[in-house]
Design a protein around this motif. Structure first.
Motif, PDB file in Angstrom:
ATOM      1  N   VAL A   1       0.897  -1.293   0.018  1.00 54.56           N
ATOM      2  CA  VAL A   1       0.059   0.150  -0.038  1.00 54.56           C
ATOM      3  C   VAL A   1       0.852   1.196   0.049  1.00 54.56           C
ATOM      4  CG1 VAL A   1      -1.759   1.153   1.073  1.00 54.56           C
ATOM      5  CG2 VAL A   1      -1.673  -1.204   1.320  1.00 54.56           C
ATOM      6  N   GLY A   2       0.618   2.147  -0.989  1.00 54.95           N
ATOM      7  CA  GLY A   2       1.378   3.320  -1.324  1.00 54.95           C
ATOM      8  C   GLY A   2       2.899   3.133  -1.983  1.00 54.95           C
ATOM      9  N   ASP A   3       3.660   4.348  -1.794  1.00 56.10           N
ATOM     10  CA  ASP A   3       4.871   4.012  -2.798  1.00 56.10           C
ATOM     11  C   ASP A   3       6.081   4.460  -2.045  1.00 56.10           C
ATOM     12  OD1 ASP A   3       4.178   6.502  -2.413  1.00 56.10           O
ATOM     13  OD2 ASP A   3       3.326   6.992  -4.519  1.00 56.10           O
ATOM     14  N   ASP A   4       6.230   3.923  -0.701  1.00 51.69           N
ATOM     15  CA  ASP A   4       7.647   4.075  -0.027  1.00 51.69           C
ATOM     16  C   ASP A   4       8.617   3.523  -1.026  1.00 51.69           C
ATOM     17  OD1 ASP A   4       9.076   4.462   2.247  1.00 51.69           O
ATOM     18  OD2 ASP A   4       9.208   2.537   2.313  1.00 51.69           O
ATOM     19  N   PRO A   5       9.691   4.180  -1.037  1.00 55.67           N
ATOM     20  CA  PRO A   5      10.694   3.559  -2.157  1.00 55.67           C
ATOM     21  C   PRO A   5      11.658   2.498  -1.475  1.00 55.67           C
ATOM     22  CG  PRO A   5      10.859   6.036  -1.762  1.00 55.67           C
ATOM     23  CD  PRO A   5       9.864   5.381  -0.898  1.00 55.67           C
ATOM     24  N   ALA A   6      11.825   2.467  -0.166  1.00 52.70           N
ATOM     25  CA  ALA A   6      12.219   1.263   0.490  1.00 52.70           C
ATOM     26  C   ALA A   6      11.507   0.043   0.304  1.00 52.70           C
ATOM     27  CB  ALA A   6      12.662   1.679   1.844  1.00 52.70           C
ATOM     28  N   SER A   7      10.159   0.169   0.678  1.00 50.77           N
ATOM     29  CA  SER A   7       9.207  -0.966   0.594  1.00 50.77           C
ATOM     30  C   SER A   7       9.272  -1.413  -0.813  1.00 50.77           C
ATOM     31  CB  SER A   7       7.919  -0.418   1.006  1.00 50.77           C
ATOM     32  OG  SER A   7       7.773  -0.031   2.424  1.00 50.77           O
ATOM     33  N   GLN A   8       9.075  -0.489  -1.827  1.00 50.84           N
ATOM     34  CA  GLN A   8       9.219  -0.873  -3.140  1.00 50.84           C
ATOM     35  C   GLN A   8      10.333  -1.910  -3.724  1.00 50.84           C
ATOM     36  OE1 GLN A   8       8.796   2.891  -5.315  1.00 50.84           O
ATOM     37  NE2 GLN A   8       6.670   2.361  -5.491  1.00 50.84           N
ATOM     38  N   VAL A   9      11.405  -1.574  -3.006  1.00 53.84           N
ATOM     39  CA  VAL A   9      12.722  -2.414  -3.144  1.00 53.84           C
ATOM     40  C   VAL A   9      12.462  -3.728  -2.503  1.00 53.84           C
ATOM     41  CG1 VAL A   9      15.039  -2.706  -2.624  1.00 53.84           C
ATOM     42  CG2 VAL A   9      14.159  -0.445  -3.402  1.00 53.84           C
ATOM     43  N   TYR A  10      11.959  -3.941  -1.234  1.00 54.31           N
ATOM     44  CA  TYR A  10      11.694  -4.962  -0.491  1.00 54.31           C
ATOM     45  C   TYR A  10      10.786  -5.885  -1.297  1.00 54.31           C
ATOM     46  CZ  TYR A  10      14.001  -2.640   3.619  1.00 54.31           C
ATOM     47  OH  TYR A  10      14.866  -2.006   4.361  1.00 54.31           O
ATOM     48  N   VAL A  11       9.762  -5.300  -1.736  1.00 58.41           N
ATOM     49  CA  VAL A  11       8.506  -6.010  -2.561  1.00 58.41           C
ATOM     50  C   VAL A  11       9.249  -6.724  -3.847  1.00 58.41           C
ATOM     51  CG1 VAL A  11       6.597  -6.024  -3.730  1.00 58.41           C
ATOM     52  CG2 VAL A  11       6.790  -5.016  -1.382  1.00 58.41           C
ATOM     53  N   ARG A  12      10.026  -5.829  -4.408  1.00 56.91           N
ATOM     54  CA  ARG A  12      10.627  -6.608  -5.822  1.00 56.91           C
ATOM     55  C   ARG A  12      11.381  -7.514  -5.438  1.00 56.91           C
ATOM     56  NH1 ARG A  12      11.314  -1.272  -7.822  1.00 56.91           N
ATOM     57  NH2 ARG A  12      13.504  -1.145  -7.026  1.00 56.91           N
ATOM     58  N   ASN A  13      12.463  -7.498  -4.462  1.00 55.80           N
ATOM     59  CA  ASN A  13      13.361  -8.720  -4.114  1.00 55.80           C
ATOM     60  C   ASN A  13      12.482  -9.742  -3.759  1.00 55.80           C
ATOM     61  OD1 ASN A  13      15.609  -7.002  -4.489  1.00 55.80           O
ATOM     62  ND2 ASN A  13      15.630  -6.490  -2.326  1.00 55.80           N
ATOM     63  N   LYS A  14      11.471  -9.718  -2.999  1.00 51.90           N
ATOM     64  CA  LYS A  14      10.476 -10.683  -2.433  1.00 51.90           C
ATOM     65  C   LYS A  14       9.967 -11.640  -3.943  1.00 51.90           C
ATOM     66  CE  LYS A  14       9.715  -8.872   1.926  1.00 51.90           C
ATOM     67  NZ  LYS A  14       9.050  -8.075   3.030  1.00 51.90           N
ATOM     68  N   ILE A  15       9.356 -10.520  -4.685  1.00 53.47           N
ATOM     69  CA  ILE A  15       8.736 -11.167  -5.718  1.00 53.47           C
ATOM     70  C   ILE A  15       9.849 -11.931  -6.948  1.00 53.47           C
ATOM     71  CG2 ILE A  15       7.603 -10.318  -7.987  1.00 53.47           C
ATOM     72  CD1 ILE A  15       5.766  -8.850  -5.982  1.00 53.47           C
ATOM     73  N   ARG A  16      11.038 -11.151  -6.976  1.00 49.93           N
ATOM     74  CA  ARG A  16      12.034 -11.833  -7.634  1.00 49.93           C
ATOM     75  C   ARG A  16      12.636 -13.041  -7.009  1.00 49.93           C
ATOM     76  NH1 ARG A  16      16.837  -8.626  -6.941  1.00 49.93           N
ATOM     77  NH2 ARG A  16      17.271 -10.065  -5.374  1.00 49.93           N
ATOM     78  N   THR A  17      12.668 -13.371  -5.683  1.00 48.67           N
ATOM     79  CA  THR A  17      13.160 -14.276  -5.135  1.00 48.67           C
ATOM     80  C   THR A  17      12.236 -15.647  -5.500  1.00 48.67           C
ATOM     81  OG1 THR A  17      14.251 -13.022  -3.560  1.00 48.67           O
ATOM     82  CG2 THR A  17      14.222 -15.503  -3.104  1.00 48.67           C
ATOM     83  N   CYS A  18      10.848 -15.134  -5.174  1.00 47.43           N
ATOM     84  CA  CYS A  18       9.680 -16.120  -5.337  1.00 47.43           C
ATOM     85  C   CYS A  18       9.933 -16.824  -6.971  1.00 47.43           C
ATOM     86  CB  CYS A  18       8.433 -15.486  -5.356  1.00 47.43           C
ATOM     87  SG  CYS A  18       7.641 -15.211  -4.083  1.00 47.43           S
ATOM     88  N   ALA A  19      10.085 -16.057  -7.974  1.00 50.22           N
ATOM     89  CA  ALA A  19      10.383 -16.536  -9.259  1.00 50.22           C
ATOM     90  C   ALA A  19      11.658 -17.626  -9.218  1.00 50.22           C
ATOM     91  CB  ALA A  19      10.539 -15.645 -10.273  1.00 50.22           C
ATOM     92  N   GLU A  20      12.606 -16.883  -8.543  1.00 56.77           N
ATOM     93  CA  GLU A  20      13.915 -17.679  -8.427  1.00 56.77           C
ATOM     94  C   GLU A  20      13.624 -19.315  -8.167  1.00 56.77           C
ATOM     95  OE1 GLU A  20      16.890 -14.049  -7.909  1.00 56.77           O
ATOM     96  OE2 GLU A  20      16.877 -15.733  -6.594  1.00 56.77           O
ATOM     97  N   VAL A  21      12.680 -19.406  -6.894  1.00 59.16           N
ATOM     98  CA  VAL A  21      12.630 -20.570  -6.359  1.00 59.16           C
ATOM     99  C   VAL A  21      11.331 -21.330  -6.790  1.00 59.16           C
ATOM    100  CG1 VAL A  21      13.696 -19.897  -4.181  1.00 59.16           C
ATOM    101  CG2 VAL A  21      11.295 -19.797  -4.253  1.00 59.16           C
TER     102      VAL A  21
END
Ligand code: NDP
Length: 302
Positions: A41-61
């Motif tokens: 929810v929202g566009d906090d830049p640090a949160s966006q980075v965390y979410v991107r990393n989580k989604i990328r790791t999902c794809a990796e595993v």
């Protein structure tokens, strides 16, 4: 001799390999991959980075992820409706709402709205209660369990050791202490939790065999505060302006350069606890999927 560097990135990578194999086993048994919904929810830049990393790791595993961005002015009711929809969706195994949510939303209410069986952050009351009571491990708090795994996989035993946890947040400090005090092969520590009201903070830190810093204050723990040979786990992630490079960079809650010659082992920032948090989230998503299937199979047999 300088401290051994505990390489969280490498340890997280090997955990992700294990998770990948578990995902394959789940997929071959049930015909689909475990699935994780990630709400931002929202566009906090640090949160966006965390979410991107989580989604990328999902794809990796091999975990199926569903990223759900919501506007910063999303009413709380709309977020709760979304969570209710995901709770009812049998194809979703885990639900994560990236913290922090905007101030207009009551985070505690949001956590309570998530089905405990899908609470992959292990934030809800029943999962935290299970953690405290001990016994069979189900969904585990990602950062504290990541720290425990870092220690175990680096050959550091906590058994009988004086562990000082700096910080008592619900996300890190409290569950960290709850895990470390369990009567379990990877825990069994004597735990002290210190915080902003602690008197004689330096004395507590000075006698610790293992220091776990989760304060959110850049380089708070100085080398001179540590016992020689202490194991130092730095959970902190702080963005500071580096005058040498003229750019922002990440530092921990521990003064790494000062701690290095004193500590026996230490985690770097970045590359220490951070990758472990994501690795444990992936593991939780698979655990949630397996436990949900186990419960569904048991209900069918009745
Ligand atoms: P919080 O701000 O929620 O909690 C900080 C804790 O530190 C509080 O308990 C506070 O005490 C204590 N504290 C603050 N100042 C002092 C002080 N001077 N002396 C002693 N204790 C103090 O932070 P979080 O636990 O959420 O996060 C801590 C750090 O870890 C942050 O840098 C955060 O970014 C990072 N983090 C990293 C993660 C990762 O994956 N690596 C995951 C989660 C967090 P009091 O309770 O009295 O206020």
């Amino acid at each position: 001799m300088p401290a051994k560097i505990i390489d969280g990135k490498a340890i997280a990578a090997s955990i992700n390999e294990e998770t990948k194999r578990e995902v394959e086993i789940f997929r071959s048994k049930y015909g689909r991959a475990p699935a994780l919904a990630v709400i931002l929810v929202g566009d906090d830049p640090a949160s966006q980075v965390y979410v991107r990393n989580k989604i990328r790791t999902c794809a990796e595993v091999g975990i199926r992820s569903e990223g759900i961005p919501m506007a910063a002015d999303t009413p709380e009711a709309a977020l709760l409706d979304k969570i209710a929809e995901l709770n009812a969706d049998d194809t979703i195994d885990g639900i994560l709402v990236q913290s922090p949510v905007p101030e207009t939303i009551d985070e505690a209410r949001v956590i309570r709205a998530i089905d405990p069986a899908k609470d992959v952050d292990c934030f809800c009351e029943s999962n935290v209660g299970k953690l405290l009571i001990g016994g069979e491990r189900g969904l585990m708090p990602c950062t504290p369990f990541g720290v425990l795994e870092l220690l175990r996989r680096s050959g550091v035993s906590c058994r009988g050791k004086d562990v000082v946890v700096i910080g008592r947040s619900n996300i890190v400090g409290k569950p960290m202490a709850a895990l470390l005090m369990q009567k379990a092969p990877d825990a069994d520590a004597t735990v002290t939790v210190v915080h902003s009201a602690t008197e004689h903070l330096a004395e507590h830190i000075a006698r610790a065999d293992i220091v776990i810093a989760a304060i959110g204050k850049p380089r708070f723990v100085k080398g001179a505060m540590l016992k020689k040979g202490a194991v130092v786990i730095d959970v902190g992630i702080n963005r500071i302006f580096d005058e040498k490079t003229g750019k922002n960079r990440l530092v921990g809650d521990v003064d790494f350069d000062e701690a290095l010659p004193v500590a026996g082992a230490i985690t770097p920032v970045p590359g220490g606890v951070g990758p472990m948090t994501i690795a444990m989230l992936m593991r939780n998503a698979v655990t949630a999927a397996n436990l949900r299937r186990r419960d569904a199979d048991a209900a069918e047999k009745k």
